[in-house]
Design a protein around this motif. Structure first.
Motif, PDB file in Angstrom:
ATOM      1  N   ASP A   1     143.146 -54.347 -24.743  1.00 50.55           N
ATOM      2  CA  ASP A   1     143.746 -54.018 -26.040  1.00 50.55           C
ATOM      3  C   ASP A   1     145.092 -53.312 -25.879  1.00 50.55           C
ATOM      4  OD1 ASP A   1     141.583 -55.132 -27.325  1.00 50.55           O
ATOM      5  OD2 ASP A   1     140.555 -53.217 -27.649  1.00 50.55           O
ATOM      6  N   ASP A   2     145.297 -52.646 -24.722  1.00 47.40           N
ATOM      7  CA  ASP A   2     146.577 -51.963 -24.504  1.00 47.40           C
ATOM      8  C   ASP A   2     147.594 -52.874 -23.805  1.00 47.40           C
ATOM      9  OD1 ASP A   2     145.611 -52.120 -21.924  1.00 47.40           O
ATOM     10  OD2 ASP A   2     145.792 -49.980 -21.492  1.00 47.40           O
ATOM     11  N   TYR A   3     147.278 -54.174 -23.719  1.00 46.70           N
ATOM     12  CA  TYR A   3     148.161 -55.191 -23.140  1.00 46.70           C
ATOM     13  C   TYR A   3     148.382 -55.034 -21.634  1.00 46.70           C
ATOM     14  CZ  TYR A   3     148.929 -56.433 -27.965  1.00 46.70           C
ATOM     15  OH  TYR A   3     148.721 -56.815 -29.271  1.00 46.70           O
ATOM     16  N   THR A   4     147.437 -54.411 -20.946  1.00 50.50           N
ATOM     17  CA  THR A   4     147.441 -54.424 -19.488  1.00 50.50           C
ATOM     18  C   THR A   4     146.490 -55.512 -19.008  1.00 50.50           C
ATOM     19  OG1 THR A   4     145.732 -52.721 -19.346  1.00 50.50           O
ATOM     20  CG2 THR A   4     148.043 -51.989 -19.288  1.00 50.50           C
ATOM     21  N   SER A   5     146.728 -55.972 -17.767  1.00 54.41           N
ATOM     22  CA  SER A   5     146.063 -57.169 -17.287  1.00 54.41           C
ATOM     23  C   SER A   5     144.893 -56.884 -16.351  1.00 54.41           C
ATOM     24  CB  SER A   5     147.098 -58.031 -16.541  1.00 54.41           C
ATOM     25  OG  SER A   5     146.481 -59.090 -15.854  1.00 54.41           O
ATOM     26  N   TRP A   6     143.843 -57.699 -16.470  1.00 56.18           N
ATOM     27  CA  TRP A   6     142.884 -57.817 -15.387  1.00 56.18           C
ATOM     28  C   TRP A   6     143.463 -58.776 -14.344  1.00 56.18           C
ATOM     29  CZ3 TRP A   6     140.504 -57.358 -20.336  1.00 56.18           C
ATOM     30  CH2 TRP A   6     139.588 -56.297 -20.450  1.00 56.18           C
ATOM     31  N   HIS A   7     142.951 -58.708 -13.139  1.00 55.15           N
ATOM     32  CA  HIS A   7     143.418 -59.607 -12.085  1.00 55.15           C
ATOM     33  C   HIS A   7     142.667 -60.936 -12.104  1.00 55.15           C
ATOM     34  CE1 HIS A   7     143.992 -60.413  -7.471  1.00 55.15           C
ATOM     35  NE2 HIS A   7     144.702 -61.218  -8.224  1.00 55.15           N
TER      36      HIS A   7
ATOM     37  N   GLY B   1     143.402 -55.069  -6.853  1.00 57.39           N
ATOM     38  CA  GLY B   1     143.581 -53.805  -7.541  1.00 57.39           C
ATOM     39  C   GLY B   1     142.645 -52.727  -7.016  1.00 57.39           C
ATOM     40  N   LEU B   2     142.756 -51.529  -7.598  1.00 51.57           N
ATOM     41  CA  LEU B   2     141.962 -50.386  -7.160  1.00 51.57           C
ATOM     42  C   LEU B   2     140.475 -50.609  -7.412  1.00 51.57           C
ATOM     43  CD1 LEU B   2     141.898 -47.426  -6.117  1.00 51.57           C
ATOM     44  CD2 LEU B   2     142.154 -46.707  -8.508  1.00 51.57           C
ATOM     45  N   HIS B   3     140.130 -51.033  -8.624  1.00 46.36           N
ATOM     46  CA  HIS B   3     138.749 -51.376  -8.950  1.00 46.36           C
ATOM     47  C   HIS B   3     138.779 -52.386 -10.091  1.00 46.36           C
ATOM     48  CE1 HIS B   3     139.110 -48.683 -12.422  1.00 46.36           C
ATOM     49  NE2 HIS B   3     139.468 -47.700 -11.604  1.00 46.36           N
ATOM     50  N   ASP B   4     137.611 -52.895 -10.467  1.00 47.06           N
ATOM     51  CA  ASP B   4     137.562 -54.032 -11.384  1.00 47.06           C
ATOM     52  C   ASP B   4     138.252 -53.776 -12.716  1.00 47.06           C
ATOM     53  OD1 ASP B   4     136.318 -55.814  -9.696  1.00 47.06           O
ATOM     54  OD2 ASP B   4     134.290 -55.286 -10.338  1.00 47.06           O
ATOM     55  N   ASP B   5     138.251 -52.551 -13.180  1.00 48.24           N
ATOM     56  CA  ASP B   5     138.848 -52.286 -14.485  1.00 48.24           C
ATOM     57  C   ASP B   5     140.175 -51.529 -14.383  1.00 48.24           C
ATOM     58  OD1 ASP B   5     138.637 -52.704 -17.277  1.00 48.24           O
ATOM     59  OD2 ASP B   5     138.122 -50.601 -17.568  1.00 48.24           O
ATOM     60  N   SER B   6     140.747 -51.490 -13.189  1.00 53.33           N
ATOM     61  CA  SER B   6     142.023 -50.778 -13.036  1.00 53.33           C
ATOM     62  C   SER B   6     143.201 -51.687 -13.377  1.00 53.33           C
ATOM     63  CB  SER B   6     142.172 -50.245 -11.603  1.00 53.33           C
ATOM     64  OG  SER B   6     142.386 -51.311 -10.696  1.00 53.33           O
ATOM     65  N   ARG B   7     144.343 -51.048 -13.516  1.00 53.86           N
ATOM     66  CA  ARG B   7     145.553 -51.762 -13.927  1.00 53.86           C
ATOM     67  C   ARG B   7     146.442 -51.973 -12.697  1.00 53.86           C
ATOM     68  NH1 ARG B   7     146.788 -47.472 -18.599  1.00 53.86           N
ATOM     69  NH2 ARG B   7     146.192 -46.165 -16.820  1.00 53.86           N
ATOM     70  N   TRP B   8     146.253 -53.111 -12.046  1.00 54.53           N
ATOM     71  CA  TRP B   8     146.984 -53.480 -10.841  1.00 54.53           C
ATOM     72  C   TRP B   8     148.421 -53.829 -11.240  1.00 54.53           C
ATOM     73  CZ3 TRP B   8     147.352 -58.973  -8.809  1.00 54.53           C
ATOM     74  CH2 TRP B   8     147.942 -59.015  -7.547  1.00 54.53           C
ATOM     75  N   SER B   9     149.384 -53.136 -10.676  1.00 52.81           N
ATOM     76  CA  SER B   9     150.755 -53.247 -11.188  1.00 52.81           C
ATOM     77  C   SER B   9     151.374 -54.623 -10.964  1.00 52.81           C
ATOM     78  CB  SER B   9     151.641 -52.156 -10.578  1.00 52.81           C
ATOM     79  OG  SER B   9     151.709 -52.263  -9.171  1.00 52.81           O
ATOM     80  N   ARG B  10     151.098 -55.256  -9.813  1.00 53.71           N
ATOM     81  CA  ARG B  10     151.710 -56.574  -9.620  1.00 53.71           C
ATOM     82  C   ARG B  10     151.078 -57.623 -10.538  1.00 53.71           C
ATOM     83  NH1 ARG B  10     151.500 -56.985  -4.504  1.00 53.71           N
ATOM     84  NH2 ARG B  10     150.029 -58.671  -4.128  1.00 53.71           N
ATOM     85  N   GLY B  11     149.805 -57.414 -10.899  1.00 60.87           N
ATOM     86  CA  GLY B  11     149.211 -58.311 -11.873  1.00 60.87           C
ATOM     87  C   GLY B  11     149.951 -58.260 -13.200  1.00 60.87           C
ATOM     88  N   GLN B  12     150.309 -57.060 -13.638  1.00 64.60           N
ATOM     89  CA  GLN B  12     151.094 -56.919 -14.864  1.00 64.60           C
ATOM     90  C   GLN B  12     152.461 -57.567 -14.702  1.00 64.60           C
ATOM     91  OE1 GLN B  12     149.574 -55.636 -17.432  1.00 64.60           O
ATOM     92  NE2 GLN B  12     151.190 -55.361 -18.949  1.00 64.60           N
ATOM     93  N   ALA B  13     153.027 -57.455 -13.501  1.00 64.09           N
ATOM     94  CA  ALA B  13     154.331 -58.070 -13.232  1.00 64.09           C
ATOM     95  C   ALA B  13     154.262 -59.595 -13.348  1.00 64.09           C
ATOM     96  CB  ALA B  13     154.816 -57.667 -11.836  1.00 64.09           C
TER      97      ALA B  13
ATOM     98  N   GLY C   1     152.229 -61.255 -15.134  1.00 63.76           N
ATOM     99  CA  GLY C   1     152.073 -61.577 -16.543  1.00 63.76           C
ATOM    100  C   GLY C   1     153.389 -61.528 -17.298  1.00 63.76           C
ATOM    101  N   ILE C   2     154.163 -60.480 -17.076  1.00 71.59           N
ATOM    102  CA  ILE C   2     155.464 -60.346 -17.744  1.00 71.59           C
ATOM    103  C   ILE C   2     156.369 -61.520 -17.408  1.00 71.59           C
ATOM    104  CG2 ILE C   2     157.595 -58.980 -17.784  1.00 71.59           C
ATOM    105  CD1 ILE C   2     155.744 -56.497 -17.343  1.00 71.59           C
TER     106      ILE C   2
ATOM    107  N   ALA D   1     154.090 -52.168 -22.382  1.00 72.40           N
ATOM    108  CA  ALA D   1     152.957 -51.477 -21.770  1.00 72.40           C
ATOM    109  C   ALA D   1     153.286 -51.081 -20.335  1.00 72.40           C
ATOM    110  CB  ALA D   1     151.719 -52.375 -21.805  1.00 72.40           C
ATOM    111  N   TYR D   2     153.946 -51.967 -19.608  1.00 66.53           N
ATOM    112  CA  TYR D   2     154.314 -51.716 -18.209  1.00 66.53           C
ATOM    113  C   TYR D   2     155.325 -50.574 -18.098  1.00 66.53           C
ATOM    114  CZ  TYR D   2     156.419 -52.841 -13.617  1.00 66.53           C
ATOM    115  OH  TYR D   2     156.919 -52.791 -12.334  1.00 66.53           O
ATOM    116  N   LEU D   3     156.343 -50.595 -18.937  1.00 63.12           N
ATOM    117  CA  LEU D   3     157.404 -49.593 -18.846  1.00 63.12           C
ATOM    118  C   LEU D   3     156.874 -48.184 -19.108  1.00 63.12           C
ATOM    119  CD1 LEU D   3     160.369 -51.451 -20.624  1.00 63.12           C
ATOM    120  CD2 LEU D   3     160.008 -51.130 -18.174  1.00 63.12           C
TER     121      LEU D   3
END
Length: 413
Positions: free
Chosen positions: A233-239, A258-270, A272-273, A298-300
Motif C-alpha cells: 500500500d505504501d508503493y514499495t516492492s516485494w521481490h 532482500g533482508l527478509h520476506d517482507d522487507s523493502r529491498w532497495s534494488r527491487g524498488q529501483a 520497479g521505478i 516512496a523510494y526518495l
C-alpha cells in the motif's frame, strides 16, 4: 612620440585586452557548462564521462578472453572477476553495453570495435528460454549496437530473442515466468520477480521493429499484473511473487536478495521505478506514468542524505551500513528519463535534481573507483542475504551509471 601614434597604440592595446577578456570569458562559459549545480553542490558531467573512459582504458586491455565477462570486483581487490558467458548468466550483456555507450559518448572507433567483438559472441544466447533474463543479456549489446552503430544484422537476433522471452509468458497468470522451479526450489509454481520489468523493453522493441504485435500485448499485461500484485500500500516492492499456474492467484510474496520476506529491498524498488518509466515511454498510458511517480516518491522518502540507498531499507543501520550503488545508478538513469516525461514543471525539476544528487554522490570519492579499482563505481551489494557480492563493484552498476551519464548529456544538448 606623436599623439596620433600614441592614440593608435592605446586603441590597439584596448582591443587586444578586450578580445583576450572575451575569449577568456567564452572559455569560462564553456567550462562552466559542464558543471551542474544543485543545492549549491556541483556535478561535472564531462569529468564523470572522462573518468569512465579512463577506467576503461585501464580495464579493457586486461579483459581479452571472449568466453568470459567481468561481473564484480571483490572487496579490497582491484581487477574484475570474470565469469563464463552462458545461458544462465544474466549479467553477460552489460559489459558490451558499456562499450557501446562509450562509443556513443566519444565517437572513438576503438570502443566500437571492442563492442562489436564483445557483442557478436553473445548471438548464441538468442534462444535462451530457461529464464526471463534474456532481455538483460541481449538488449544492451544488440539493441545499443543496432541503434548506435546501425548494425542491421542485429535486428533478427533481437527479434529471435524477444520470441524466446515470450515463451515464458503464462496467460493464466498474466506475467512472464522468471525462474524454473528446479532453479529455485523454494517456489513450486509460477514465479515472477520485480527484476523482470526490465526485460519488457526487448518485447516492446521487437513489436515496433517487425516482431509480432502480441509481444507488446504480453509486455503490457505483465506490467499491469505486476502493478496490481507486486507492491504494498505504501508503493514499495516485494521481490518474489509465486502465482498459482492455473488460476493466477498469488500464493506467496517473498524475497531472495532482500533482508527478509517482507522487507523493502532497495534494488527491487529501483527495478520497479526504471521499469514503469520505460513502460510509460513505450505505451503512452498515463496509468504507468502515475504509478512510476508513486514508486519514485516512496523510494526518495527512504534515502539517506547522500541519496545512495542501503541495500535494504529495513536493515538496522546501527549494525549494518552497506549501501547499494547499483540501485542508485539504476534509479538515476530512470529519473532522468522520468523528468522528461512528466508535464509538471515542479516534478520535472524534482526528479531531475534527485538524479543529479545521485550522480554527484556516485562520482564523489566516497563511491568512485578511480584510483582504487578498475570499475567506475564501488560499494554495491548484490545479495547480502545470501552471503555474497557484499560491498563490491558490480558490472550492472557501471552500466546504468554510464547510461545515466549518456542520457544527461543528451538532455543538456
Amino acid at each position: 612620440m606623436n599623439k596620433l601614434i600614441m592614440k593608435r597604440i592605446l586603441v590597439a592595446a584596448f582591443l587586444c585586452c578586450f578580445i583576450s577578456c572575451k575569449e577568456t570569458s567564452k572559455k569560462r562559459t564553456n567550462e562552466s557548462s559542464t558543471e551542474i549545480t544543485i543545492n549549491k553542490q556541483q556535478f561535472n558531467l564531462e569529468k564523470a564521462i572522462a573518468d569512465c573512459e579512463a577506467q576503461l582504458e585501464i580495464s579493457v586491455p586486461k579483459l581479452t578472453d571472449l568466453t568470459v565477462h567481468p561481473r564484480l570486483i571483490e572487496t579490497g581487490e582491484t581487477e574484475w572477476k570474470e565469469v563464463p558467458n552462458g545461458r544462465l548468466m544474466w549479467t553477460s550483456g552489460f559489459y558490451p553495453g558499456i562499450l557501446w555507450y562509450m562509443y556513443d559518448l566519444t565517437k572513438d572507433e576503438k570502443w566500437k570495435l571492442e563492442a562489436i567483438k564483445r557483442t557478436n559472441v553473445m548471438e548464441e544466447f538468442k534462444t535462451v528460454d530457461e529464464h526471463h533474463d534474456i532481455g538483460f543479456m541481449m538488449y544492451p549489446p544488440f539493441g545499443l549496437g543496432y541503434h548506435l552503430a546501425d548494425i542491421q544484422a542485429y535486428k533478427d537476433i533481437l527479434l529471435t530473442s524477444a520470441t524466446s522471452a515470450a515463451k515464458r509468458f503464462n496467460p493464466n497468470v498474466g506475467t512472464i515466468n522468471s525462474w524454473n522451479t528446479k532453479m529455485h526450489p523454494r517456489w513450486q509454481q509460477h514465479i515472477t520477480i520485480i527484476d523482470n520489468m526490465l526485460n519488457l523493453e526487448l518485447l516492446f522493441w521487437a513489436a515496433k521493429n517487425g516482431g509480432e504485435p502480441k509481444l507488446k500485448e504480453i509486455a503490457i499485461r505483465h506490467a499491469e499484473t505486476t502493478m496490481e500484485n507486486h507492491f504494498r500500500d505504501d508503493y514499495t516492492s516485494w521481490h518474489v511473487l509465486e502465482y498459482d499456474s492455473i488460476n493466477g492467484n498469488v500464493l506467496n510474496r517473498h524475497t531472495k536478495q532482500g533482508l527478509h520476506d517482507d522487507s523493502r529491498w532497495s534494488r527491487g524498488q529501483a527495478w520497479g521505478i526504471y521499469g514503469f518509466v520505460m513502460v510509460y515511454r513505450e505505451t503512452g498510458d498515463k496509468k504507468f506514468l502515475e504509478f512510476a511517480q508513486k514508486l519514485t516518491d516512496a523510494y526518495l522518502k527512504l534515502l539517506p542524505d547522500d541519496y545512495i540507498p542501503y541495500w535494504d531499507f529495513d536493515i538496522d543501520t546501527t549494525k549494518d551500513n552497506d549501501r547499494d550503488a547499483s540501485a542508485a545508478a539504476i534509479v538515476a538513469s530512470g529519473l532522468l528519463e522520468l523528468s522528461t516525461l512528466v508535464s509538471s514543471k515542479k516534478d520535472q525539476k524534482r526528479y531531475y535534481n534527485a538524479a543529479i544528487q545521485m550522480l554527484r554522490s556516485l562520482h564523489s570519492p566516497a563511491y568512485s573507483a578511480v584510483g582504487k579499482a578498475d570499475s567506475f563505481l564501488l560499494h554495491s551489494t548484490g545479495a547480502k542475504s545470501l552471503g555474497h557480492e557484499i560491498d563490491v563493484a558490480l558490472i550492472y552498476a557501471d552500466y546504468y551509471y554510464l547510461e545515466a551519464l549518456s542520457r544527461l548529456r543528451k538532455m543538456k544538448k
